[in-house]
Scaffold this motif. Structure first.
Motif, PDB file in Angstrom:
ATOM      1  N   LEU A 119       0.807  -1.281   0.573  1.00 42.33           N
ATOM      2  CA  LEU A 119      -0.003   0.008  -0.264  1.00 42.33           C
ATOM      3  C   LEU A 119       0.989   1.332   0.057  1.00 42.33           C
ATOM      4  O   LEU A 119       2.027   1.312   1.075  1.00 42.33           O
ATOM      5  N   GLU A 120       0.799   1.912  -0.948  1.00 43.17           N
ATOM      6  CA  GLU A 120       0.847   3.761  -0.425  1.00 43.17           C
ATOM      7  C   GLU A 120       0.185   4.350   0.241  1.00 43.17           C
ATOM      8  O   GLU A 120      -1.065   4.273  -0.151  1.00 43.17           O
ATOM      9  N   VAL A 121       0.626   4.844   1.040  1.00 41.44           N
ATOM     10  CA  VAL A 121      -0.032   5.733   2.053  1.00 41.44           C
ATOM     11  C   VAL A 121       0.471   6.598   1.765  1.00 41.44           C
ATOM     12  O   VAL A 121       1.131   7.159   3.222  1.00 41.44           O
ATOM     13  N   SER A 122      -0.798   8.380   1.680  1.00 44.50           N
ATOM     14  CA  SER A 122      -0.635   9.341   2.296  1.00 44.50           C
ATOM     15  C   SER A 122      -1.526   9.916   3.731  1.00 44.50           C
ATOM     16  O   SER A 122      -1.390   8.986   4.747  1.00 44.50           O
ATOM     17  N   SER A 123      -0.196  10.852   3.991  1.00 48.26           N
ATOM     18  CA  SER A 123      -0.605  12.452   5.314  1.00 48.26           C
ATOM     19  C   SER A 123      -2.123  12.162   5.625  1.00 48.26           C
ATOM     20  O   SER A 123      -2.517  12.188   6.272  1.00 48.26           O
ATOM     21  N   PHE A 124      -2.684  12.206   4.250  1.00 47.06           N
ATOM     22  CA  PHE A 124      -4.038  12.227   4.200  1.00 47.06           C
ATOM     23  C   PHE A 124      -5.232  11.695   4.899  1.00 47.06           C
ATOM     24  O   PHE A 124      -5.787  10.883   5.781  1.00 47.06           O
ATOM     25  N   GLN A 125      -4.309  10.219   4.721  1.00 46.15           N
ATOM     26  CA  GLN A 125      -4.814   8.372   4.646  1.00 46.15           C
ATOM     27  C   GLN A 125      -4.584   8.882   6.494  1.00 46.15           C
ATOM     28  O   GLN A 125      -5.402   8.377   6.981  1.00 46.15           O
ATOM     29  N   LEU A 126      -3.624   8.843   6.384  1.00 51.13           N
ATOM     30  CA  LEU A 126      -3.512   8.636   8.197  1.00 51.13           C
ATOM     31  C   LEU A 126      -3.989   9.285   9.242  1.00 51.13           C
ATOM     32  O   LEU A 126      -3.548   9.944  10.559  1.00 51.13           O
ATOM     33  N   GLU A 127      -3.794  10.791   8.494  1.00 54.25           N
ATOM     34  CA  GLU A 127      -4.947  11.491   9.832  1.00 54.25           C
ATOM     35  C   GLU A 127      -5.916  10.361  10.247  1.00 54.25           C
ATOM     36  O   GLU A 127      -6.508  11.006  11.345  1.00 54.25           O
ATOM     37  N   THR A 128      -6.694   9.933   9.838  1.00 53.91           N
ATOM     38  CA  THR A 128      -8.140   9.071  10.375  1.00 53.91           C
ATOM     39  C   THR A 128      -7.706   7.819  10.702  1.00 53.91           C
ATOM     40  O   THR A 128      -9.247   7.059  10.551  1.00 53.91           O
ATOM     41  N   VAL A 129      -6.249   7.463  10.294  1.00 54.49           N
ATOM     42  CA  VAL A 129      -6.187   5.882  10.924  1.00 54.49           C
ATOM     43  C   VAL A 129      -6.219   5.647  12.828  1.00 54.49           C
ATOM     44  O   VAL A 129      -6.964   6.629  13.692  1.00 54.49           O
ATOM     45  N   GLU A 130      -7.139   4.795  13.011  1.00 55.87           N
ATOM     46  CA  GLU A 130      -7.469   4.176  14.424  1.00 55.87           C
ATOM     47  C   GLU A 130      -6.633   2.973  14.884  1.00 55.87           C
ATOM     48  O   GLU A 130      -5.867   2.490  15.673  1.00 55.87           O
ATOM     49  N   THR A 131      -6.605   2.122  13.611  1.00 56.04           N
ATOM     50  CA  THR A 131      -6.209   0.562  14.164  1.00 56.04           C
ATOM     51  C   THR A 131      -5.382   0.318  13.122  1.00 56.04           C
ATOM     52  O   THR A 131      -4.460  -1.140  13.392  1.00 56.04           O
TER      53      THR A 131
END
Length: 464
Positions: A163-175
């Motif tokens: 997976l490529e993951v952006s800062s935008f996506q990491l804003e809303t991770v929990e687990t």
């Protein structure tokens, strides 16, 4: 996670929003899609298909009342946080599409995730190819390509997930917790969204925060933000470096070789036959190799991909050589550090085309390499005056409105031995729909006009 019968609002109906909606429907949720674009922007058959499955749509803007009546909000990457801020205050759960998919993903232990300001897509593709060459069935997606929700929705059986993951996506991770997490680099970017560089860096480091000592956290040796966010790094730390270091698990031995330390063994590889330009691409490769090896890739795959990997368009892409002048398309350089890496990693005398939409960062880090390698600057688009304020006194500088004029000026200035480099250091959204369109237009202009060498083109605006 139990969402059957729950009211869920999906904010944004691009790729991520569509994939999230499909997954939510499959899990029995009642879905409302809130989208700022008008209905006419979407394929009518696509909307109709979802409506027949019970999805309600609201186009042309968001209504906070809809969010506050929901049990869950699923937000697409890049949606301004102000849009759903009220939900957080009312304790209504807000998840990103990545976290939603993660909640239902079965083989979580087979995930490797890559983030960073620059190089994410290339490194993600390298990791994926290394695992495929090692015989695994691989899903590749996330921020680039196919959303993870699509994989979960389809229930496709795969061995590894890259997976490529952006800062935008990491804003809303929990687990969210990858088995191997890779942080390539952090340089100023998206400062139009974040209050500071530190806040941007914080979200990048969230990649590691749910890991355990059984996972791997790969990041640059001497990464500047590490001292601030070291407590977030929960996996086994594996450093990489562009020079030999005792504490690094992967490093460049010299410009032609690199070393991986896997357990107690050292593996030495040659870069002979490597097709990608620039030092940063060699670093991307050694990091990809380390991550893939930790996920089970074979040493032979690392040796083989060195000569087989061709890279992506618009990333220091060799376009052509005409009249002794080389043309390189680096339209993907949408921030200052990407342009810095291009100048740092390439050899030659450059006519550098920059500009587009300003993203808030200073251009001063480029000064040293511009003095050393750049013959002339051609600045275009909305940001041209901002860039000129910082760099216009460093080297001969020309200001133009658009890319066509920039190419024409570059052709007038170019002499045999020069390299015309499009590396904008800005987003493309002032004049193009994305960086791909900008790069394709550049290529077309080069092939159309370079053979003619427009020596008689009038230079209208010179910066002094």
């Amino acid at each position: 996670m139990e969402i059957s019968g729950k009211k869920v609002v999906v904010i944004g109906f691009g790729k991520s929003g569509q994939a999230a909606t499909k997954l939510l429907l499959k899990k029995g949720a009642k879905v409302l899609v809130s989208e700022t674009n008008p209905r006419e922007k979407f394929d009518p058959s696509l909307i109709s298909k979802f409506e027949t499955q019970g999805v309600e749509f609201k186009f042309g803007g968001h209504e906070i009342e809809d969010f506050l009546k929901s049990d869950l909000v699923v937000v697409s990457p890049g949606v301004p946080r102000e849009v759903y801020q009220e939900c957080l205050k009312k304790d209504i759960p807000v998840l990103g599409e990545l976290e939603l998919a993660w909640q239902f993903l079965r083989n979580k232990e087979q995930v490797i995730a890559i983030t960073g300001t620059n190089g994410k897509t290339t490194t993600t593709a390298m990791v994926s190819d290394l695992l495929k060459l090692s015989g695994y069935k691989v899903f590749t997606g996330g921020n680039y390509g196919i959303p993870l929700s699509e994989l979960v929705y389809r229930e496709t059986e795969v061995d590894k997930i890259v997976l490529e993951v952006s800062s935008f996506q990491l804003e809303t991770v929990e687990t969210f917790k990858p088995k191997v997490g890779i942080l390539l680099n952090i340089t100023p970017d998206h400062l139009e969204r974040y209050e500071s560089e530190k806040e941007y860096a914080y979200y990048k480091y969230r990649l590691f925060e749910n890991q355990t000592s059984q996972d791997y956290s790969i990041l640059p040796l001497n990464e500047p933000w590490f001292s601030h966010f070291q407590d977030l790094v929960k996996g086994k730390i594996c450093f990489f470096s562009e020079k030999e270091e005792k504490t690094a698990q992967a490093y460049l031995k010299d410009e032609n070789q690199f070393v991986l330390r896997i357990g107690d063994k050292e593996e030495v590889y040659s870069f002979k036959g490597f097709k990608l330009l620039g030092l940063h691409n060699k670093l991307n490769y050694i990091v990809a190799s380390l991550g893939a090896r930790l996920m089970g890739a074979s040493p032979s795959s690392v040796e083989r991909l060195i000569t087989e990997f061709k890279g992506f368009p618009h990333r220091i892409e060799y376009v052509t050589s005409l009249g002794g002048v080389i043309f390189i398309n680096d339209s993907k350089a949408t921030n200052v550090d990407a342009t810095l890496q291009a100048l740092k990693g390439l050899e030659g005398r450059f006519i550098l085309i920059m500009g587009g939409r300003h993203k808030g960062a200073s251009y001063s880090p480029l000064i040293t390499y511009i003095k050393e390698k750049v013959k002339a600057l051609v600045l275009m688009g909305e940001a041209r005056y901002v860039i000129a304020e910082e760099l216009g006194q460093v080297v001969e500088t020309y200001l133009v409105e658009n890319l066509a004029q920039a190419v024409a000026i570059a052709l007038k200035l170019a002499e045999p031995g020069d390299c015309v480099l499009l590396s904008p250091a800005c987003s493309s959204f002032d004049q193009f729909k994305n960086y791909e369109e900008r790069g394709e237009v550049f290529r077309d202009l080069v092939f159309k006009y370079a053979p003619l060498f427009l020596k008689d083109h009038e230079i209208n605006e010179v910066y002094h």
